[in-house]
Write a protein that holds these residues in place. Structure first.
Motif, mmCIF file in Angstrom:
data_model
loop_
_atom_site.group_PDB
_atom_site.id
_atom_site.type_symbol
_atom_site.label_atom_id
_atom_site.label_comp_id
_atom_site.label_asym_id
_atom_site.label_seq_id
_atom_site.Cartn_x
_atom_site.Cartn_y
_atom_site.Cartn_z
ATOM 1 N N GLY A 152 0.796 -1.220 0.000
ATOM 2 C CA GLY A 152 0.000 0.000 0.000
ATOM 3 C C GLY A 152 0.827 1.266 0.000
ATOM 4 O O GLY A 152 1.904 1.336 0.593
ATOM 5 N N ALA A 153 0.301 2.286 -0.662
ATOM 6 C CA ALA A 153 1.003 3.559 -0.784
ATOM 7 C C ALA A 153 1.233 4.219 0.566
ATOM 8 O O ALA A 153 2.204 4.969 0.740
ATOM 9 C CB ALA A 153 0.199 4.494 -1.693
ATOM 10 N N GLU A 154 0.357 3.931 1.547
ATOM 11 C CA GLU A 154 0.502 4.547 2.867
ATOM 12 C C GLU A 154 1.730 4.023 3.616
ATOM 13 O O GLU A 154 2.153 4.593 4.619
ATOM 14 C CB GLU A 154 -0.751 4.311 3.713
ATOM 15 C CG GLU A 154 -0.971 2.889 4.184
ATOM 16 C CD GLU A 154 -1.632 1.989 3.157
ATOM 17 O OE1 GLU A 154 -2.021 0.873 3.533
ATOM 18 O OE2 GLU A 154 -1.768 2.404 1.982
ATOM 19 N N LYS A 155 2.328 2.934 3.108
ATOM 20 C CA LYS A 155 3.537 2.387 3.731
ATOM 21 C C LYS A 155 4.823 2.860 3.040
ATOM 22 O O LYS A 155 5.916 2.573 3.503
ATOM 23 C CB LYS A 155 3.502 0.849 3.677
ATOM 24 C CG LYS A 155 2.245 0.200 4.255
ATOM 25 C CD LYS A 155 2.209 0.273 5.759
ATOM 26 C CE LYS A 155 0.993 -0.461 6.318
ATOM 27 N NZ LYS A 155 1.109 -1.916 6.215
ATOM 28 N N ALA A 156 4.701 3.583 1.928
ATOM 29 C CA ALA A 156 5.873 3.960 1.134
ATOM 30 C C ALA A 156 6.851 4.817 1.934
ATOM 31 O O ALA A 156 8.070 4.639 1.852
ATOM 32 C CB ALA A 156 5.442 4.684 -0.135
ATOM 33 N N SER A 157 6.341 5.739 2.706
ATOM 34 C CA SER A 157 7.222 6.621 3.477
ATOM 35 C C SER A 157 7.998 5.842 4.528
ATOM 36 O O SER A 157 9.217 6.023 4.675
ATOM 37 C CB SER A 157 6.407 7.733 4.136
ATOM 38 O OG SER A 157 7.242 8.555 4.936
ATOM 39 N N ALA A 158 7.310 4.973 5.270
ATOM 40 C CA ALA A 158 7.982 4.168 6.290
ATOM 41 C C ALA A 158 9.042 3.272 5.665
ATOM 42 O O ALA A 158 10.142 3.117 6.209
ATOM 43 C CB ALA A 158 6.956 3.329 7.053
ATOM 44 N N LEU A 159 8.715 2.693 4.511
ATOM 45 C CA LEU A 159 9.685 1.850 3.814
ATOM 46 C C LEU A 159 10.905 2.660 3.407
ATOM 47 O O LEU A 159 12.052 2.232 3.597
ATOM 48 C CB LEU A 159 9.027 1.210 2.595
ATOM 49 C CG LEU A 159 9.950 0.400 1.679
ATOM 50 C CD1 LEU A 159 10.558 -0.782 2.411
ATOM 51 C CD2 LEU A 159 9.186 -0.077 0.440
ATOM 52 N N GLY A 160 10.670 3.833 2.837
ATOM 53 C CA GLY A 160 11.781 4.671 2.415
ATOM 54 C C GLY A 160 12.681 5.054 3.571
ATOM 55 O O GLY A 160 13.918 5.017 3.455
#
Length: 259
Positions: free
Chosen positions: A208-216
Motif C-alpha cells: 500500500g502507498a501509505e507504507k511507502a514513506s515508512a519503507l523509504g
C-alpha cells in the motif's frame, strides 16, 4: 547479491495477492532447506491482512504437503492481549489461515497468553520469555528464527514496538508487556529487538502507498527509535517484500530481482 548478505534488499510483487504468493514460495523453499537434515525450523509469525494472506498462500500451495511440519515450530512477534476467541488475535488468524490446515503438532505452536488465560499482562510476557528460553541456542535465551516475519505500520512500527516508546530501546529482556499502545487494543505482548535481530532472516512484508514513506525511511537508515522498522535486521538476510504501491520511494539499486 551474495546468498547470505545481511544488507537490506527489496523484493517487489505487482499487488498484494501476487506478493503473498511470492513470499509463500520463498517460505516453503526456505523451510525445506532448513529441515532437510532434520534440523528444527523456528518461525516467528506476524498478524495483519498480509500476514494472513501469506499463510493462506502457503496452505494452498501443493508443496505444503511435502513439509515435515513436526520439525517446524511457530512463534509470534507480538500479540494483542485480548480473549483467546477474539478475532483480533494474531494466533487465531494464523490458525485459520494455515496452522489448522497442516499436521503441525500442538506442542510446536507457541502462542502468547490471552487475556482470559488466568495470567496478567506482565505474567503473560514472562511466561513467553520462559517458553522461548526452553529453545534457546548459541548462548541466547531464545531460538534463532529461521525466518522472522514482520509487518510494518505506516508509522514504521514492527511487532508491538512503536516509535518513540521505551520498548524499542530495551535490550535486557526477550519479551515485554505493552500498555497504552498507540494502536488498539492498548494491551499487547511483544518480542524485543535483540530477539528479532538474532533471526537468521528477517522478512518484512508490507503493501500500500501509505507504507511507502515508512519503507523509504527504513531503507535510508533512519533512527530505529523513531522508525522501528529501520532497526530490524537478520543475521543472514533482511528482505522487504513489498507491492508496487509501497515501492514508490525505493532506490533501484536496492531492488533484488533474483531473491
Amino acid at each position: 547479491m551474495a546468498a547470505d548478505s545481511p544488507a537490506k534488499r527489496v523484493v517487489i510483487g505487482e499487488d498484494p495477492a501476487s506478493l503473498a504468493g511470492l513470499v509463500a514460495d520463498r517460505f516453503l523453499v526456505r523451510v525445506q532447506a532448513r529441515i532437510r537434515d532434520r534440523r528444527l525450523a523456528h518461525i516467528a509469525l506476524t498478524g495483519g491482512s498480509m500476514g494472513s494472506a501469506v499463510l493462506r498462500a502457503v496452505a494452498e500451495d501443493p508443496r505444503a504437503a511435502e513439509v515435515d511440519w513436526s520439525l517446524v515450530h511457530f512463534w509470534w512477534g507480538d500479540e494483542r492481549f485480548v480473549p483467546a476467541d477474539d478475532p483480533e488475535r494474531n494466533a487465531g488468524q494464523a490458525r485459520e489461515a494455515l496452522l489448522d490446515r497442516i499436521p503441525v503438532p500442538a506442542e510446536n505452536v507457541h502462542e502468547m497468553a490471552a487475556s482470559d488465560a488466568g495470567l496478567s499482562l506482565d505474567e503473560g510476557a514472562a511466561a513467553y520469555a520462559a517458553e522461548l528460553a526452553r529453545f534457546g541456542d548459541a548462548g541466547r535465551a531464545w531460538p534463532s528464527f529461521a525466518v522472522c516475519f514482520l509487518g510494518v505500520g505506516p508509522d514504521g512500527h514492527i511487532a508491538s514496538l512503536f516509535p518513540d516508546r521505551p520498548e524499542i530501546t530495551v535490550t535486557d529482556a526477550a519479551v515485554l508487556p505493552v500498555r497504552d499502545s498507540p494502536k488498539p487494543p492498548p494491551d499487547r505482548i511483544t518480542l524485543t529487538r535483540p530477539v528479532i535481530n538474532a533471526s537468521k532472516r528477517v522478512w518484512l512484508v508490507l503493501t500500500g502507498a501509505e507504507k511507502a514513506s515508512a519503507l523509504g525511511l527504513a531503507l535510508a537508515g533512519a533512527n530505529y527509535e523513531n522508525v522501528p522498522a529501520a532497526g530490524a535486521k537478520g543475521r543472514k538476510r533482511t528482505v522487504f517484500f513489498v507491492d508496487e504501491a509501497a515501492a514508490s520511494e525505493v532506490a533501484p539499486d536496492l531492488i533484488d530481482i533474483d531473491y
